[in-house]
Motif scaffolding. Sequence first.
Motif, mmCIF file in Angstrom:
data_model
loop_
_atom_site.group_PDB
_atom_site.id
_atom_site.type_symbol
_atom_site.label_atom_id
_atom_site.label_comp_id
_atom_site.label_asym_id
_atom_site.label_seq_id
_atom_site.Cartn_x
_atom_site.Cartn_y
_atom_site.Cartn_z
ATOM 1 N N SER A 42 8.383 26.262 1.607
ATOM 2 C CA SER A 42 9.072 25.399 2.558
ATOM 3 C C SER A 42 8.697 23.939 2.355
ATOM 4 C CB SER A 42 8.717 25.819 3.999
ATOM 5 O OG SER A 42 9.220 24.882 4.928
ATOM 6 N N ARG A 43 9.653 23.059 2.621
ATOM 7 C CA ARG A 43 9.388 21.620 2.586
ATOM 8 C C ARG A 43 9.097 21.055 3.978
ATOM 9 N NH1 ARG A 43 10.891 18.781 -2.084
ATOM 10 N NH2 ARG A 43 11.577 20.174 -3.732
ATOM 11 N N ILE A 44 9.038 21.916 4.965
ATOM 12 C CA ILE A 44 8.790 21.472 6.327
ATOM 13 C C ILE A 44 7.457 20.724 6.474
ATOM 14 C CG2 ILE A 44 8.364 22.278 8.683
ATOM 15 C CD1 ILE A 44 11.271 22.302 7.980
ATOM 16 N N PRO A 45 6.368 21.097 5.749
ATOM 17 C CA PRO A 45 5.086 20.437 6.001
ATOM 18 C C PRO A 45 5.124 18.915 5.926
ATOM 19 C CG PRO A 45 4.719 22.385 4.681
ATOM 20 C CD PRO A 45 6.209 22.229 4.803
ATOM 21 N N ILE A 46 5.995 18.347 5.102
ATOM 22 C CA ILE A 46 6.052 16.888 5.004
ATOM 23 C C ILE A 46 6.450 16.268 6.334
ATOM 24 C CG2 ILE A 46 8.450 16.833 4.192
ATOM 25 C CD1 ILE A 46 5.629 14.495 3.058
ATOM 26 N N LEU A 47 7.243 17.000 7.144
ATOM 27 C CA LEU A 47 7.690 16.452 8.420
ATOM 28 C C LEU A 47 6.636 16.583 9.523
ATOM 29 C CD1 LEU A 47 11.409 17.651 8.451
ATOM 30 C CD2 LEU A 47 10.538 15.366 7.951
ATOM 31 N N LEU A 48 5.571 17.326 9.269
ATOM 32 C CA LEU A 48 4.489 17.418 10.244
ATOM 33 C C LEU A 48 3.589 16.195 10.225
ATOM 34 C CD1 LEU A 48 5.252 20.560 10.053
ATOM 35 C CD2 LEU A 48 2.882 20.949 10.704
ATOM 36 N N CYS A 49 3.716 15.367 9.162
ATOM 37 C CA CYS A 49 2.730 14.308 8.947
ATOM 38 C C CYS A 49 2.676 13.319 10.098
ATOM 39 C CB CYS A 49 3.032 13.580 7.639
ATOM 40 S SG CYS A 49 2.786 14.611 6.179
ATOM 41 N N GLY A 50 3.823 12.731 10.466
ATOM 42 C CA GLY A 50 3.820 11.766 11.554
ATOM 43 C C GLY A 50 3.299 12.348 12.854
ATOM 44 N N PRO A 51 3.854 13.491 13.315
ATOM 45 C CA PRO A 51 3.341 14.090 14.545
ATOM 46 C C PRO A 51 1.853 14.434 14.492
ATOM 47 C CG PRO A 51 5.499 14.989 14.051
ATOM 48 C CD PRO A 51 5.104 14.146 12.873
ATOM 49 N N LEU A 52 1.357 14.899 13.336
ATOM 50 C CA LEU A 52 -0.063 15.240 13.241
ATOM 51 C C LEU A 52 -0.939 14.000 13.309
ATOM 52 C CD1 LEU A 52 -0.107 18.088 10.558
ATOM 53 C CD2 LEU A 52 -0.781 18.269 12.961
ATOM 54 N N ILE A 53 -0.491 12.918 12.676
ATOM 55 C CA ILE A 53 -1.269 11.679 12.754
ATOM 56 C C ILE A 53 -1.350 11.197 14.193
ATOM 57 C CG2 ILE A 53 -1.260 9.238 12.104
ATOM 58 C CD1 ILE A 53 -0.090 10.144 9.384
ATOM 59 N N HIS A 54 -0.234 11.290 14.922
ATOM 60 C CA HIS A 54 -0.246 10.889 16.328
ATOM 61 C C HIS A 54 -1.135 11.803 17.169
ATOM 62 C CE1 HIS A 54 2.659 7.720 15.979
ATOM 63 N NE2 HIS A 54 3.627 8.512 15.554
ATOM 64 N N SER A 55 -1.117 13.105 16.883
ATOM 65 C CA SER A 55 -1.789 14.048 17.777
ATOM 66 C C SER A 55 -3.244 14.319 17.390
ATOM 67 C CB SER A 55 -1.012 15.376 17.831
ATOM 68 O OG SER A 55 -0.903 15.945 16.541
ATOM 69 N N VAL A 56 -3.549 14.399 16.080
ATOM 70 C CA VAL A 56 -4.925 14.726 15.682
ATOM 71 C C VAL A 56 -5.528 13.715 14.729
ATOM 72 C CG1 VAL A 56 -4.508 17.192 16.039
ATOM 73 C CG2 VAL A 56 -4.226 16.239 13.749
ATOM 74 N N GLY A 57 -4.761 12.708 14.308
ATOM 75 C CA GLY A 57 -5.327 11.616 13.527
ATOM 76 C C GLY A 57 -5.221 11.736 12.026
ATOM 77 N N GLU A 58 -4.787 12.888 11.515
ATOM 78 C CA GLU A 58 -4.665 13.065 10.072
ATOM 79 C C GLU A 58 -3.713 14.211 9.770
ATOM 80 O OE1 GLU A 58 -8.192 14.574 8.103
ATOM 81 O OE2 GLU A 58 -8.914 15.491 9.963
ATOM 82 N N ALA A 59 -3.297 14.267 8.502
ATOM 83 C CA ALA A 59 -2.399 15.338 8.070
ATOM 84 C C ALA A 59 -2.680 15.666 6.615
ATOM 85 C CB ALA A 59 -0.944 14.925 8.241
ATOM 86 N N PHE A 60 -2.436 16.916 6.270
ATOM 87 C CA PHE A 60 -2.537 17.357 4.873
ATOM 88 C C PHE A 60 -1.302 18.164 4.523
ATOM 89 C CE2 PHE A 60 -3.501 20.761 1.847
ATOM 90 C CZ PHE A 60 -3.901 20.013 0.743
ATOM 91 N N ILE A 61 -0.711 17.874 3.385
ATOM 92 C CA ILE A 61 0.424 18.662 2.925
ATOM 93 C C ILE A 61 0.138 19.169 1.516
ATOM 94 C CG2 ILE A 61 2.220 17.655 4.369
ATOM 95 C CD1 ILE A 61 2.900 15.796 2.068
ATOM 96 N N PRO A 62 0.419 20.448 1.270
ATOM 97 C CA PRO A 62 0.225 21.005 -0.068
ATOM 98 C C PRO A 62 1.393 20.644 -0.975
ATOM 99 C CG PRO A 62 1.091 22.674 1.385
ATOM 100 C CD PRO A 62 0.898 21.437 2.228
ATOM 101 N N ASP A 63 1.312 21.057 -2.245
ATOM 102 C CA ASP A 63 2.457 20.897 -3.135
ATOM 103 C C ASP A 63 3.628 21.657 -2.530
ATOM 104 O OD1 ASP A 63 0.987 19.406 -4.916
ATOM 105 O OD2 ASP A 63 0.323 21.175 -6.039
ATOM 106 N N LEU A 64 4.816 21.032 -2.531
ATOM 107 C CA LEU A 64 5.959 21.575 -1.793
ATOM 108 C C LEU A 64 6.952 22.261 -2.709
ATOM 109 C CD1 LEU A 64 6.535 18.577 0.610
ATOM 110 C CD2 LEU A 64 5.298 20.686 1.055
ATOM 111 N N GLY A 65 7.651 23.263 -2.140
ATOM 112 C CA GLY A 65 8.679 23.988 -2.884
ATOM 113 C C GLY A 65 10.055 23.659 -2.360
ATOM 114 N N GLY A 66 10.920 24.683 -2.297
ATOM 115 C CA GLY A 66 12.280 24.490 -1.808
ATOM 116 C C GLY A 66 13.303 24.991 -2.798
#
Length: 442
Positions: A96-120
């Motif tokens: 899934s490519r969804i993890p890239i869209l978690l970045c902004g919300p995660l930075i706001h909520s927990v201060g950081e984000a990590f995304i693995p290599d993405l597929g699709g």
Amino acid sequence: MANVLTIRGGVPLAGRVTVRGAKNLVPKAMVAALLGNEPSVLRNVPEIKDVAVVTKLLKLHGVAVTKDPVGGDLTLDPTHATQASRADIDAHAGDSRIPILLCGPLIHSVGEAFIPDLGGCRIGDRPIDFHLSVLRKFGAVVEKGNAGIHITAPRGLQGAKLELPFPSVGATEQVLLSATRAEGITELRNAATEPEILDLIAILQKMGAIISVLTDRTIRIEGVKSLGGYQHRALPDRIESASWASAALVTRGDIYVEGARQQDMMTYLNVFRKIGGAFDIDDAGIRFYHPGGKLSPLVLETDVHPGFMTDWQQPLVVALTQADGVSIVHETVYENRFGFTDALVRMGANVQLHRECLGSVPCRFGQRNFLHSAVISGPTQLTGTDIDVPDLRGGFSHLIAALAATGTSHVTGIELINRGYERFTAKLEALGADFDLTPIDQ
């Protein structure tokens, strides 16, 4: 478990199917819940793989996700959100490519984000570089490593002025999810304005966001310090609705699609009628059927909304193999979306691919050596063959072709179709399709 779908074609599909929330909205709505400080409730949620993937990712980040056993509504509680381990994120992200869209919300909520290599799906260039560029413009620090990308924002995300080179849906979603709680004002020019984007904006507004959609594809977001939860019913999946419509046309069938909504499909409905298909609209859905007689060829170009959607193109190409004459389809959104036609040619279709822009306006792929225009001559009798599904929409298009063909087809890789089509084999059974589903020995 991998399965093979054995289809005995030539049976008109007839009956009723139900289409629920849009694949292109529901996972993003789930991600949006991370931005809130209280629970959200999402209704009309389909049982598809992308929903399962996002559910796992949210749970890894401390979001409590509960499903109503009766209606299937999701309650998403982000009040204990936390950073997940990189290994767990990598293990559960899948293709899934969804993890890239978690970045902004995660930075706001927990201060950081990590995304693995993405597929699709393998349908064209979907680089994450632009997503990362957007996050940098908001003030994020992006660090690339061997396993993925670590993103932080020491000063918090800041509003920015951005302009997209192309009205990308994913990039627009990234901006919306990052900007709503960023400090200051964000202005996005050349934004995507698809119905799913507007539904996501409606969700964010319910949470307390201040977002204006202007008439020139500009979206203006005034950042707020905090957001609440939402209660929202996801708009129906216009792609799945159109896929069943094309299936009715190709198999000379009659399918009532409960949940199909006219206002989201008007461009498709015009084309469906021009080809020779018929439809009846009521408050609950749309009946699509082949009224008899010959189908008509046409010239078609895909485009961003309100143009003809690229995800509608592949199932429709199968229908055009049965039209009486020469049709031309110019794909302007994804450069490699005609790879699925190889299987159609093996089934007997007459499809020729071209690098030139065979449309009224040259597109961005015209000088880049991509086979992005198709000439389809028909009608041709399709015959069954062995097919390995290449991607989500192409895979469903192969199913349509196999259902219309004479003889037997064996289709593998159907797990990809589960990403966006809820319980599609049960729906095929309800429509009278003649098929068997058997496990593949591993």
